[in-house]
Design an enzyme around this catalytic site. Structure first.
Site, mmCIF file in Angstrom:
data_model
loop_
_atom_site.group_PDB
_atom_site.id
_atom_site.type_symbol
_atom_site.label_atom_id
_atom_site.label_comp_id
_atom_site.label_asym_id
_atom_site.label_seq_id
_atom_site.Cartn_x
_atom_site.Cartn_y
_atom_site.Cartn_z
ATOM 1 N N PHE A 129 0.852 -1.189 0.000
ATOM 2 C CA PHE A 129 0.000 0.000 0.000
ATOM 3 C C PHE A 129 0.881 1.229 0.000
ATOM 4 C CE2 PHE A 129 -4.648 0.661 1.272
ATOM 5 C CZ PHE A 129 -5.114 -0.298 0.417
ATOM 6 N N ASP A 223 -21.374 15.102 12.420
ATOM 7 C CA ASP A 223 -22.294 15.400 13.529
ATOM 8 C C ASP A 223 -21.597 15.321 14.886
ATOM 9 O OD1 ASP A 223 -24.056 15.206 11.373
ATOM 10 O OD2 ASP A 223 -24.614 13.151 11.881
ATOM 11 N N GLN A 242 -7.870 14.661 4.057
ATOM 12 C CA GLN A 242 -7.217 13.857 3.017
ATOM 13 C C GLN A 242 -8.028 13.833 1.727
ATOM 14 O OE1 GLN A 242 -6.588 9.291 3.254
ATOM 15 N NE2 GLN A 242 -4.561 10.204 3.354
ATOM 16 N N HIS A 244 -8.224 11.713 -1.608
ATOM 17 C CA HIS A 244 -7.768 10.443 -2.179
ATOM 18 C C HIS A 244 -7.489 10.664 -3.660
ATOM 19 C CE1 HIS A 244 -7.556 6.233 -3.282
ATOM 20 N NE2 HIS A 244 -7.606 5.903 -2.009
ATOM 21 N N LEU A 254 -14.938 5.764 -4.372
ATOM 22 C CA LEU A 254 -13.544 5.360 -4.200
ATOM 23 C C LEU A 254 -13.116 4.245 -5.153
ATOM 24 C CD1 LEU A 254 -10.957 5.516 -2.444
ATOM 25 C CD2 LEU A 254 -11.995 3.805 -0.958
ATOM 26 N N GLU A 257 -6.903 2.219 -3.168
ATOM 27 C CA GLU A 257 -5.448 2.243 -3.324
ATOM 28 C C GLU A 257 -4.931 0.840 -3.644
ATOM 29 O OE1 GLU A 257 -3.416 5.015 -0.753
ATOM 30 O OE2 GLU A 257 -2.171 3.384 -0.042
ATOM 31 N N ARG A 288 -0.919 9.209 -0.249
ATOM 32 C CA ARG A 288 -2.076 9.804 -0.925
ATOM 33 C C ARG A 288 -1.934 11.298 -1.175
ATOM 34 N NH1 ARG A 288 -6.639 6.346 2.374
ATOM 35 N NH2 ARG A 288 -6.260 4.439 1.208
ATOM 36 N N HIS A 353 -11.548 12.408 1.100
ATOM 37 C CA HIS A 353 -11.666 11.003 1.488
ATOM 38 C C HIS A 353 -11.699 10.778 2.992
ATOM 39 C CE1 HIS A 353 -11.381 6.720 1.165
ATOM 40 N NE2 HIS A 353 -10.215 6.655 1.772
ATOM 41 N N GLU A 377 -12.643 7.745 13.392
ATOM 42 C CA GLU A 377 -12.398 8.911 12.539
ATOM 43 C C GLU A 377 -12.894 10.216 13.161
ATOM 44 O OE1 GLU A 377 -13.712 8.470 8.481
ATOM 45 O OE2 GLU A 377 -13.004 10.466 7.912
ATOM 46 N N ARG A 388 -2.955 10.535 6.469
ATOM 47 C CA ARG A 388 -3.121 9.139 6.875
ATOM 48 C C ARG A 388 -2.634 8.195 5.784
ATOM 49 N NH1 ARG A 388 -6.754 5.280 5.767
ATOM 50 N NH2 ARG A 388 -8.397 6.581 4.864
ATOM 51 N N SER A 393 -6.821 3.329 8.678
ATOM 52 C CA SER A 393 -8.060 3.827 9.291
ATOM 53 C C SER A 393 -8.919 2.688 9.827
ATOM 54 C CB SER A 393 -8.861 4.690 8.321
ATOM 55 O OG SER A 393 -9.307 3.928 7.237
ATOM 56 N N LEU A 394 -9.056 1.612 9.039
ATOM 57 C CA LEU A 394 -9.790 0.455 9.565
ATOM 58 C C LEU A 394 -9.124 -0.018 10.849
ATOM 59 C CD1 LEU A 394 -10.736 -1.873 6.564
ATOM 60 C CD2 LEU A 394 -12.151 -0.312 7.859
#
Lengths: 575, 254
Positions: A129, A223, A242, A244, A254, A257, A288, A353, A377, A388, A393-394
């Site tokens: 990645f 929110d 970010q 993407h 998306l 990547e 990115r 993104h 996030e 990032r 992120s996951l």
């Protein structure tokens, strides 16, 4: 329990989790396992959360695939890549925590039944990645978020954990300097509910939809950040947004990547592979921020296609590899652009993104308001800094969903059961406010104001920024904020009034837009995703620090906080 | 072109249909058309939306009498007739409404679930049936230190079923769910089969027995609508046929 209310729409749980994506569900599982009573409040069914759309994967130094020279991966290298990727703005203690826990987190999901893609030897598959020194990204084809979200939903459902689905949270409730719950509209009925709890965890995701070109689900309206700000909790590093590099031209959905991880390349309108020029070593797999800027520059200098896009070419990968590793994005390209990536290149352009910034939390996920926590996030624990890396992120969602739930479990013994009166009175306040909004004379169209804002944000606070345009942009945001008091839905029914919900979202979005704008204007340097043409260089002397913006007496105040270094000294960032 | 939209809310005796004219620009989806309706015609319209990229499964509805995801359905191809899907007949898709399918798109709520308002249905029953099949991983062995190994060749068949996004398009297309409101339906059964074939489970036939009931595996009449409308190509029919085969074989062995 011990809290009784005469009002039927007041609920007590020890812990309220707001948001039903990966962070919220992982936290719910932890709270459930601890024996505390908890509940999850979400404006959509948890499976409709934006986590489901994550494609490429989750980083962890399993070392299942050897690196180039046969060397093996470890958490320190993962941490190094993350810190360098962050342009040294990430807090290195938080990064260390995440990278150390990563391996166990991928295994944990596997143990709960997630179907990961596999290597010939049966181990979890990993792919290269952007910005990573190793093939470190574990994946489930290009549906990693979907697989992980369904797994965690299954686990939490199995615990009979209470869900309040399609409840839109309208305020956080404070009493005696503590957060003691929230109020929410039950969207299907329009009824206002109050929630009393010893602790509230925000897990509400990003604010990508303040930009018109965004990969995010339409529900990502920030929110949680707006609620926290309103409750006096500051936001951190919100100017770092970010973009993407590869989002589908037309809809900005998306294109993972993973497509470049599998060998896909970017081509301009002259048929040239331009990334060699911008990142001679990493080429198409640079991080990115670098790739997004390069594409934008190609387009601006006339080497894009009409309408403003370049090509993502996968045709050389062959049908088998595309069908096995990238079936989801092939389907999306066919459905939404009429292009089959097996046969022809995919038109792509950069789009918003991810929100690196968020609710300011310490390394344990606590905010400055006792009883209020944030993770995923919507929070900024600062593992991503100014940019990032894909696959992180996951990872952040699942790790910090668990760890921040652990913080709550530890802290909760110190919290008394709150009084009910402040929650009842908060419910009244919301009812009063909604009555006022619904009773207004017909004004401008809510959706038109939203369109105006999202267009403005992309044009003036997009990939390339400069002081003058941003200042104009801020003025326009302020004008729009003033317009809010003239807006009202035409539909005056409270049950299933999605226009009212979108109005309430818009109020928060404009506040968030203002925070992004103010942070970006004051940061007179370029770092990671924040690129200023009038200050093109990174300035560690003046800006190696976090932006902290809070609301005081209805004004936004800007402060700064030092970055936690330790493992890696800031260096020039070259790919 | 026009969209003709089903409208209903509490207190109305009968639903009505509103017609709204708009320009079918390239790339316009049904979801996009509904947002235009909301923005420019009537902001009281109710419909579910989230990802707008055909992955979250929230916007299944009946479009020209076929259950589809609104976000994935292109208006232009619909008007060209490119998206025709022949379905086995059932009550909800009878041509009881007049509409000009060259000029108009008919948008109605997903069948077999109660309408809350306009295009929003109560998914409660669908998720109740999903929960009935115990959709949670039950590993055969105790938790290992690292990952359980899996033969990569076992993944493609599993993926057929894990790809399900629980949009309920199949549930709204199934003639059995029309005639027998208790039928678990294609999505729940496909999910159950996903756990049965997971090589890490090895609970064997016991898993399948959860739906070894009249409202389970045995209710299906193989109309095949579920497979035809699935936006993710999940094949519940194959799962159902194979499950029955296993259960019958086990019955003979006993």
């Amino acid at each position: 329990m011990g809290v009784a209310s005469t009002v039927e729409s007041i609920h007590y749980h020890d812990v309220i989790i707001i948001g039903g994506g990966l962070t919220g569900l992982r936290a719910a599982l932890q709270i459930s396992n601890s024996g505390l009573s908890g509940a999850l409040v979400s404006k959509v069914h948890p499976l409709r959360s934006h986590s489901v759309a994550a494609q490429g994967g989750m980083n962890a130094s399993l070392g299942n695939v050897p690196g180039d020279d046969g060397a093996s991966d470890d958490w320190k290298m993962h941490a190094y890549d993350t810190v360098k990727g962050s342009d040294y703005l990430a807090d290195q203690d938080a990064v260390e925590k995440m990278c150390r826990e990563a391996v166990a987190t991928v295994y944990e999901l596997e143990h709960m039944g997630t179907v990961w893609s596999r290597l010939e030897n049966g181990k979890i598959a990993q792919r290269p990645f952007g910005g990573a020194g190793f093939p470190r990204t574990c994946y489930a084809a290009d549906r990693t978020g979907h697989n992980a979200l369904h797994t965690l939903y299954e686990q939490v459902l199995n615990k009979n954990f209470p869900f309040y689905e399609e409840f839109f949270v309208t305020s956080l409730v404070k009493d005696k300097g503590r957060c003691i719950g929230c109020t929410a509209i039950e969207i299907m009925t329009g009824k206002i509910h109050g929630f009393i709890s010893k602790a509230v965890l925000m897990a509400t995701g990003g604010f990508g939809r303040i930009f018109n070109r965004s990969t995010n689900a339409l529900i990502n309206t920030g929110d949680g950040q707006a609620l926290a700000l309103e409750a006096g909790v500051p936001l951190k590093d919100m100017e770092f947004v970010q973009f993407h590099p590869t989002t589908l031209y037309g809809t900005n959905i998306l294109m993972s990547e993973g497509a470049r991880g599998e060998g896909g390349i970017l081509i301009n309108s002259q048929g040239k592979r331009f990334m060699e020029k911008y990142a001679p070593n990493s080429v198409d797999l640079a991080p990115r921020d670098v790739v997004a800027r390069s594409i934008e520059q190609e387009i601006r200098e006339g080497r894009g296609y009409d309408g403003g896009y370049v090509h993502l070419d996968l045709t050389h990968l062959g049908s088998d590899r595309i069908m096995e590793r990238l079936p989801g994005i092939r389907q999306i390209a066919m459905d939404f652009a009429g292009v089959d990536p097996i046969k022809e290149p995919v038109p792509v352009q950069p789009g918003q993104h991810y929100s690196m910034g968020g609710i300011d939390v310490d390394i344990n996920g606590s905010t400055i308001l006792p009883g209020l926590y944030a993770a995923g996030e919507c929070a900024c624990i600062s593992v991503h800094g100014a940019n990032r890396l894909g696959g992180n992120s996951l990872l952040e969602t699942v790790i910090f969903g668990r760890l921040v739930a652990d913080t709550i479990i530890k802290d909760i013994n110190n919290f008394q059961i709150p009084d009910i009166l402040p929650v009842e009175s908060a419910v009244n306040d919301v009812e009063f406010k909604i009555k006022e909004v619904m009773g207004r004379e017909k004004g401008a169209n809510i959706f038109d104001v939203k369109d105006e804002m999202t267009e403005l944000m992309f044009q003036k606070f997009g990939i390339f920024r400069n002081g003058q345009t941003m200042k104009k942009g801020l003025n326009e945001i302020l004008k729009m904020e003033n317009k809010l008091s003239e807006l009202t839905p035409n539909n005056k029914d409270l049950a299933v009034n999605q226009t009212l919900i979108q109005f309430l979202e818009l109020e928060g979005m404009l506040k968030i837009a203002e925070v992004v704008a103010r942070g970006a204007i004051k940061r007179k340097e370029s770092r990671g995703s924040h690129m200023r043409t009038d200050h093109p260089d990174r300035d560690d002397k003046n800006f190696l620090k976090h932006t902290i913006i809070g609301l005081e007496d209805n004004n936004l105040n800007i402060n700064y906080k030092p970055v936690t270094l330790g493992m890696f000294e800031p260096k020039e960032r070259v790919y | 072109m026009k969209i003709k939209v089903y409208r209903y809310h509490d207190g109305m005796k009968n639903p009505r249909y509103d017609t709204f004219e708009l320009e079918p620009k390239p790339g316009l989806t049904i979801l996009g058309a509904l947002f235009q309706f909301q923005q420019n015609f009537d902001d009281s319209i109710a419909f579910h939306y989230s990802c707008r990229g055909a992955v979250c499964g929230t916007c299944a509805m009946l479009i020209n009498k076929v259950p589809r995801l609104a976000c994935r359905t292109q208006v232009a191809s619909l008007l060209n007739g490119d998206l025709k899907i022949p379905l086995s007949p059932y009550h909800a898709i009878e041509e009881n409404i007049e509409w000009d399918n060259k000029e108009e798109v008919l948008i109605e709520p997903l069948p077999h679930l109660p309408v809350i308002k306009d295009l929003i249905v109560d998914m409660g029953k669908f998720f109740e049936y999903y929960k009935d099949i115990e959709p949670v991983f039950k590993p055969a062995d105790s938790t290992p230190e690292k990952e359980r190994l899996m033969d990569p060749d076992s993944i493609p068949e599993l993926e057929l079923y894990t790809n399900c996004i629980l949009c309920a398009a199949c549930f709204g297309s199934c003639p059995i769910d029309d005639s027998d409101p208790e039928y678990l339906g294609p999505a729940a059964l496909a999910k159950l089969y996903r756990f049965y074939i997971d090589p890490r489970e090895e609970n064997g036939i016991e898993r399948l027995k959860i739906a070894d009931i009249p409202r389970g595996w045995w209710d299906c009449k193989f109309h095949g609508n579920c497979r035809r409308v699935c936006p993710k190509d999940v094949p519940p029919l194959i799962a159902i046929a194979k499950a029955r085969e296993q259960l019958e074989k086990e019955g003979e062995d006993r």
